[in-house]
Design a protein around this motif. Structure first.
Motif, short mmCIF file in Angstrom:
data_model
loop_
_atom_site.label_atom_id
_atom_site.label_comp_id
_atom_site.label_asym_id
_atom_site.label_seq_id
_atom_site.Cartn_x
_atom_site.Cartn_y
_atom_site.Cartn_z
N GLU A 51 8.17 23.70 1.57
CA GLU A 51 9.11 22.70 2.04
C GLU A 51 9.65 21.85 0.89
O GLU A 51 10.78 21.37 0.94
CB GLU A 51 8.42 21.81 3.08
N GLY A 104 13.47 25.03 -0.10
CA GLY A 104 13.29 24.09 1.00
C GLY A 104 14.31 22.97 0.98
O GLY A 104 14.80 22.54 2.02
N LYS A 156 14.25 26.99 7.19
CA LYS A 156 13.98 28.33 6.66
C LYS A 156 15.08 29.31 7.07
O LYS A 156 15.56 30.11 6.27
CB LYS A 156 12.61 28.83 7.15
#
Length: 717
Positions: free
Chosen positions: A586, A591, A609
């Motif tokens: 992330e 991310g 994603k």
């Protein structure tokens, strides 16, 4: 008006040109074997470019006639007449009418289908009247003999006054004799087949005087074609335009009269030179078969049945080899990870091999799709589909020839858009180009396959109807419906006075040449592997790097946060490792990119994603699967899992399965409509010579994708 011919020869011109290597143009009707002859003469010495000022492919090659003599071969587009109807055919008149042009030929070889000589000789007689040295190559002479057509070659040669070579270009029969003739001095017929009427002499003489030409028929064509001849200046076009207006030059009427006169001559010639000993059995069989396959009701049902068979085969027949490839890639990854470790090994297994697996696993399905398309073309059924669909297509602003690009779009939009060149009407051609990318191409198959496998059970009805195959077929039908409805909308918006006509020759039904089908499967699969494959693997590697590294000390802080959370939750070491990887992903560069667009795609049910996959898919749609494989292989307990199994283990923030039917169907609809192919945008720009059309496609299709993906997500939630 008179039509005459003479075998006497008075002009004598060598094939070798004083200005350098001699140029030989190959001209002929479509399906007359011209390309086979080109391949026989040039072998591997071929180049593909564009004719000056147009996007039509120009194929040239060199041919050695002897140890010391070499000529340039120019393969011109197929045409039935020197009165062009399409963009492809117009390049022929530009080349043959401009005697000062750099590509003007010293010799013309006219390929003719020996089994249908009457139709093919119309073009030949027109070319002969241009006074260019010519050879008549009677191709497919073996087919003519099988059909009971006996051609008296000496009589035909005597009547036409030019060399006539019987040959079979596919097998190389007659090539040696043709090369001998090409190396010799060749003659033109002294008396034209078609004599220009006296009433047109004032127009013809004025054009001859202005442009310094001596050929009456060439001057006549300047009057007919002046608006299409690119080598003419604006002043020249204005001069001819005023000339034909003053003299009341009625081009369409004169073309029709000329064609009738030429066929009168051809009919008389063939009475002596051609004998038909028996009626063609294949033609009778084709006619009987057409009564069923092109029936106004049964014909459409049979066509739907053929499509159903294709999509069932894509899922059912390809499942076993796909499983083997999938398991093989997973086993290779496991073997490497068991024996080696380190960042480079992670890059190899999670980046390169994961991306490569996303390419290889879909080769069986793509090979099957292209095999079916090749069989439909080889048998002659594709031409019948075009004929049947013409009446329906016209209601939506298209015509029967639009079906060829639309069906070809099921394989790839790039050649499909290029095939729209054969559509004569500008409005029909633009509409066809605009809507063709809405047809689900082979690049979408990987996306559909994975998502269908996630949420649609592999259920069979009546023992042979595969539910997954039915869903796949439904997606293709939705794309087709969207294409024709979009075409209807454009029909209302675009204004054009040009009328559209549909003329197509229906070939007899034949057994497919399995060698050609096999070659098509291999070539198209190789194209997918090496063209799409390079992009997919490259992007997979880039994604792995973006997903494995982040700015500053983000990764360290993500790890500390995960350790703190794990301590509170009393997680095991394996669960801790997965939590660390999730937090690090992330905070990675990938991310950050995904989260930046997450607010825009969250209403569709997508997370950051999927956002990464959407961005990378603009290079090529099929990259989606490799992207998902790469992203979800990071942080998993086991990297040695198939793509489907990886995605099945993904959960949302509440711990529920992420890829629900709502999200999966929403993604399918998004990819069905979205213009996510840079190559298609580039080829549309090339074909339309404007950025307006590809940009309009981009905006329109992206809007459709977002709106209908949102509707789908809400409907299934």
């Amino acid at each position: 008006m008179t039509v005459v011919a003479s075998p006497e020869v008075k002009e004598n011109q060598p094939v070798a040109a004083a200005r350098g290597m001699a140029r030989v143009a190959l001209v002929g009707n479509p399906n007359s074997g011209k390309t086979s002859l080109f391949n026989q003469l040039t072998g591997l010495n071929q180049k593909v470019g564009n004719f000056p000022g147009v996007t039509v492919d120009k194929k040239t090659g060199s041919c050695h006639l002897s140890a010391t003599q070499k000529v340039q071969i120019i393969d011109l587009p197929g045409t039935y007449s020197l009165y062009p109807k399409s963009l492809d055919e117009r390049v022929i008149i530009d080349l043959l009418y401009d005697k000062k042009g750099a590509s003007y030929p010293d010799l013309v070889i006219v390929t003719a289908d020996a089994s249908n000589l009457k139709r093919n000789l119309l073009l030949f007689t027109q070319l002969a009247d241009l006074k260019i040295p010519a050879i008549l190559a009677l191709n497919m002479i073996d087919v003519a003999e099988q059909e009971g057509v006996k051609i008296d070659i000496p009589a035909l040669h005597k009547a036409l006054g030019v060399p006539v070579i019987p040959m079979n270009a596919r097998k190389g029969v007659g090539i040696a004799a043709l090369k001998i003739l090409m190396s010799q001095q060749l003659d033109t017929i002294p008396t034209p087949v078609y004599s220009v009427p006296e009433s047109l002499k004032p127009v013809v003489e004025s054009i001859k005087s202005r442009f310094g030409i001596s050929n009456n028929y060439l001057a006549l064509h300047y009057a007919h074609q002046y608006k299409s001849l690119k080598f003419l200046s604006a002043e020249d076009v204005a001069f001819i335009g005023e000339l034909v207006q003053v003299h009341g030059f009625k081009s369409n009427t004169l073309q029709a009269e000329e064609t009738i006169a030429r066929y009168t001559y051809i009919n008389e010639l063939l009475l002596d030179a051609v004998k038909v000993e028996r009626v063609e059995k294949e033609e009778k069989f084709s006619n009987r078969l057409d009564q069923v396959l092109t029936h106004k009701i049964y014909g459409y049902l049979i066509f739907l049945g053929v499509l159903f068979l294709v999509f069932q085969a894509i899922f059912t027949w390809a499942s076993y080899p796909m499983d083997l490839i999938d398991e093989g890639v997973a086993a290779l990854n496991g073997l490497i990870q068991e024996n080696f470790s380190g960042p480079l090994i992670n890059l190899l297994t999670e980046g390169v091999i994961a991306g490569l697996g996303g390419v290889l696993v879909f080769v069986p399905q793509i090979a099957i799709l292209f095999a079916f398309i090749a069989i439909l073309e080889e048998t002659g059924y594709m031409a019948r589909v075009t004929f049947m669909m013409d009446k329906i297509m016209r209601k939506f602003g298209l015509n029967g020839k639009s079906v060829v690009p639309l069906i070809s779009g099921v394989a790839c939009a790039v050649p499909a858009v290029m095939s729209a060149r054969t559509i004569e009407n500008w409005k029909d051609r633009m509409i066809t180009i605009f809507v063709t990318p809405l047809m689900s191409c082979s690049a979408r198959i990987p996306v559909y396959t994975v998502l269908i496998a996630l949420v649609v059970p592999e259920t069979y009805y009546f023992g042979f109807l595969n539910l997954q195959g039915l869903v796949l077929m439904a997606l293709y039908l939705i794309g087709f419906i969207a294409a024709i409805l979009s075409a209807w909308l454009l029909k209302v918006v675009l204004k054009a006075r040009e009328r559209s006509y549909f003329i197509m020759e229906l070939p007899v039904y034949k057994m497919p040449r399995w060698k050609n089908v096999g070659l098509t499967m291999v070539e198209k699969s190789k194209t997918f592997l090496f063209e799409a494959g390079k992009v997919i693997v490259a992007i997979s590697v880039i994604l792995w790097v973006l997903a494995s590294y982040g700015p500053g000390d983000n990764f360290e802080r993500a790890e500390q946060q995960a350790i703190a959370e794990a301590a509170e939750l009393n997680l095991s070491q394996t669960e801790l490792d997965n939590l660390i990887s999730s937090h690090q992903l992330e905070q990675s560069y990938a991310g950050i990119i995904g989260r930046s667009i997450e607010p825009a795609i969250e209403p569709l049910g997508y997370d950051w994603k999927i956002g990464i996959a959407l961005i990378t898919s603009f290079a090529a749609r099929e990259v989606f699967v490799g992207t998902m494989s790469t992203i979800y292989s990071i942080g998993e307990e086991e990297n040695v899992t198939t793509i489907k199994e990886k995605l099945l283990t993904v959960t949302d923030k509440q711990g529920e399965p992420f890829f629900t039917p709502a999200r999966s169907f929403s993604l399918m609809i998004f990819y069905l409509f979205a213009m996510q192919c840079v190559s298609t945008l580039a080829i549309v720009r090339r074909e339309t010579k404007s950025w307006m059309w590809p940009m309009a496609q981009m905006v329109y299709m992206s809007g459709l994708a977002y709106i209908f993906a949102l509707i789908t997500f809400r409907a299934f939630s």
